[in-house]
Motif scaffolding. Sequence first.
Motif, PDB file in Angstrom:
ATOM      1  N   LEU B 160       0.889  -1.285  -0.036  1.00  0.00           N
ATOM      2  CA  LEU B 160       0.186  -0.063   0.099  1.00  0.00           C
ATOM      3  C   LEU B 160       0.800   1.237   0.023  1.00  0.00           C
ATOM      4  CD1 LEU B 160      -2.971  -0.906   2.598  1.00  0.00           C
ATOM      5  CD2 LEU B 160      -2.958  -0.925   0.017  1.00  0.00           C
ATOM      6  N   PRO B 161       0.596   2.279  -0.759  1.00  0.00           N
ATOM      7  CA  PRO B 161       1.344   3.542  -0.807  1.00  0.00           C
ATOM      8  C   PRO B 161       1.058   4.067   0.284  1.00  0.00           C
ATOM      9  CG  PRO B 161      -0.212   3.342  -2.493  1.00  0.00           C
ATOM     10  CD  PRO B 161      -0.866   2.301  -1.650  1.00  0.00           C
ATOM     11  N   ASP B 182      -8.365   9.549 -16.374  1.00  0.00           N
ATOM     12  CA  ASP B 182      -7.818   8.306 -16.877  1.00  0.00           C
ATOM     13  C   ASP B 182      -8.401   7.111 -15.923  1.00  0.00           C
ATOM     14  OD1 ASP B 182      -6.216  10.135 -18.405  1.00  0.00           O
ATOM     15  OD2 ASP B 182      -4.409   9.839 -17.000  1.00  0.00           O
ATOM     16  N   TYR B 183      -8.525   7.163 -14.860  1.00  0.00           N
ATOM     17  CA  TYR B 183      -8.924   5.864 -14.054  1.00  0.00           C
ATOM     18  C   TYR B 183     -10.285   6.236 -13.130  1.00  0.00           C
ATOM     19  CZ  TYR B 183      -3.955   5.586 -14.675  1.00  0.00           C
ATOM     20  OH  TYR B 183      -2.709   5.731 -15.071  1.00  0.00           O
ATOM     21  N   PRO B 184     -11.417   6.317 -13.687  1.00  0.00           N
ATOM     22  CA  PRO B 184     -12.676   6.778 -13.207  1.00  0.00           C
ATOM     23  C   PRO B 184     -13.252   5.698 -12.212  1.00  0.00           C
ATOM     24  CG  PRO B 184     -13.064   5.813 -15.611  1.00  0.00           C
ATOM     25  CD  PRO B 184     -11.531   6.117 -15.424  1.00  0.00           C
ATOM     26  N   TYR B 185     -12.986   4.663 -12.546  1.00  0.00           N
ATOM     27  CA  TYR B 185     -13.506   3.630 -11.518  1.00  0.00           C
ATOM     28  C   TYR B 185     -12.718   3.599 -10.314  1.00  0.00           C
ATOM     29  CZ  TYR B 185     -16.722   1.679 -15.035  1.00  0.00           C
ATOM     30  OH  TYR B 185     -17.887   1.787 -15.937  1.00  0.00           O
ATOM     31  N   LEU B 186     -11.287   3.580 -10.470  1.00  0.00           N
ATOM     32  CA  LEU B 186     -10.286   3.669  -9.379  1.00  0.00           C
ATOM     33  C   LEU B 186     -10.748   4.791  -8.538  1.00  0.00           C
ATOM     34  CD1 LEU B 186      -8.054   1.813  -8.462  1.00  0.00           C
ATOM     35  CD2 LEU B 186      -6.558   3.247  -9.845  1.00  0.00           C
ATOM     36  N   GLU B 188     -13.692   6.482  -8.350  1.00  0.00           N
ATOM     37  CA  GLU B 188     -14.841   6.413  -7.546  1.00  0.00           C
ATOM     38  C   GLU B 188     -14.726   5.527  -6.168  1.00  0.00           C
ATOM     39  OE1 GLU B 188     -19.371   4.545  -8.882  1.00  0.00           O
ATOM     40  OE2 GLU B 188     -17.545   3.309  -8.788  1.00  0.00           O
ATOM     41  N   LEU B 189     -14.089   4.148  -6.515  1.00  0.00           N
ATOM     42  CA  LEU B 189     -13.848   3.649  -5.248  1.00  0.00           C
ATOM     43  C   LEU B 189     -13.049   4.389  -4.438  1.00  0.00           C
ATOM     44  CD1 LEU B 189     -13.265  -0.152  -5.186  1.00  0.00           C
ATOM     45  CD2 LEU B 189     -11.673   1.141  -4.328  1.00  0.00           C
ATOM     46  N   GLU B 192     -15.397   7.282  -2.679  1.00  0.00           N
ATOM     47  CA  GLU B 192     -16.522   6.902  -2.148  1.00  0.00           C
ATOM     48  C   GLU B 192     -16.379   5.628  -1.082  1.00  0.00           C
ATOM     49  OE1 GLU B 192     -19.925   6.038  -4.631  1.00  0.00           O
ATOM     50  OE2 GLU B 192     -19.363   7.728  -5.997  1.00  0.00           O
ATOM     51  N   HIS B 193     -15.169   5.209  -0.876  1.00  0.00           N
ATOM     52  CA  HIS B 193     -14.895   4.031  -0.161  1.00  0.00           C
ATOM     53  C   HIS B 193     -13.598   4.169   0.816  1.00  0.00           C
ATOM     54  CE1 HIS B 193     -15.693  -0.140   1.028  1.00  0.00           C
ATOM     55  NE2 HIS B 193     -14.595  -0.554   0.842  1.00  0.00           N
TER      56      HIS B 193
END
Lengths: 224, 224
Positions: B160-161, B182-186, B188-189, B192-193
């Motif tokens: 983990l960074p 570039d990384y929309p789903y990343l 979002e996660l 939101e998480h």
Amino acid sequence: MARRAERPVEARARLSRERVVRAAVALADEAGIESLSMRRLGEALGVEAMSLYNHVANKGQLLDGMVDLVFSEIDTPADDRDWKSAMRRRAISARGVLARHPWAIGLMESRTTPGPATLRHHDAVIGCLRRGGFSVAMAAHAFSVLDSYIYGFALQEANLPFDSGEATAELAQAILAQAADDYPYLTELTVEHVLQPGYDFGHEYAFGLELILTGLEHARDEPA
Amino acid sequence: MARRAERPVEARARLSRERVVRAAVALADEAGIESLSMRRLGEALGVEAMSLYNHVANKGQLLDGMVDLVFSEIDTPADDRDWKSAMRRRAISARGVLARHPWAIGLMESRTTPGPATLRHHDAVIGCLRRGGFSVAMAAHAFSVLDSYIYGFALQEANLPFDSGEATAELAQAILAQAADDYPYLTELTVEHVLQPGYDFGHEYAFGLELILTGLEHARDEPA
DNA sequence: ACCTGAACACCGTTCAAGT
DNA sequence: ACCTGAACACCGTTCAAGT
């Protein structure tokens, strides 16, 4: 002309960051990661070690680039497949890639700066799950358990005393001969399972993968 | 008397293989595995580097000993528990141990000679499953999927960074600011998480562990 | 802009010499 | 039996100098 002929083949093309990283991956694949030094890498590229520093800041950045290049070889989940097939496919692809570059899995522990190919891959995986009906939280769960399994299996495979496929019976027997009393269950499992003809540790992969995929399917449909 | 006082504390006791290995683990924990050299280890023990070779054949054997010492810290499944509780317990124990010694997971890839503590642990795990009603083949499956999950999760955690527990919001935000497109789903996660208050990557561990244990319970009762 | 030679501060490991 | 000093063949990396 005569001068050029004296240098290794690889030296013909111009040096670049990508060529340096690719050569480093090739060297690690052939000779092992412990043989990868800046001097040896320079030699493989027909150049002095110091020239490499024009293309990578230091060895750490080179290692980061190598890990990212390995990631780029893993199949990215496509849009048009259902999530389960897509996850199965990329898991199988990942195992193959990590078996080809076994040093990569050991490097991941120390490389905490993910590269673009790594981020792109992760994004595609999460996107596939989200479109497949997973909530954000459940996508995070699924991502975590699948990746843990994939990397952990690759780590165990790299870790095997015998070479991945068939167990070298002599070695296993030698170990067991001295240890049968101390490790009875390990002995039983080795004799009755591992040393059976046709055994391949790789076959274990499918069992765990299907177990996890089935579990995820249930969790998606009936969130806790 | 005066002479003794000049040397580091650790030097008082006699050198032994065990003391050398323990000091190496402590040094790797404090300063990172990349800082572990024979010279530095000698210094920590109040001795010249060359003296270490009286107790370990070479650095590789030292690393083997370190990995085995880490394994010895993991809770061994006890006889008197049902297999599911025992496997849950040792999985949780293993995560703690590997988080305390994050370098161990990266070392496992290159160390293919398991030590006695490692073999003893594996034997206890297989024994627990066999007594819990697993066939030899099914015990091998269970062993493979559980260990893959445990090591893979530890590898991701070491990777983990941000530092294991809470995400350092600034860092994550900085990464995302440049990468949201570039990384929309990343993205979002993460937003939101991961960046929600109270998030801890460690919480993901229980989800995957229960998923696997439940799957194994079904597989044990209805073998394919 | 890219490459290099010399140099620095490190490595793991050997070996003969000390106690 | 255990420890050491000197030495060897390596490392990663810097820097001034070359083209």
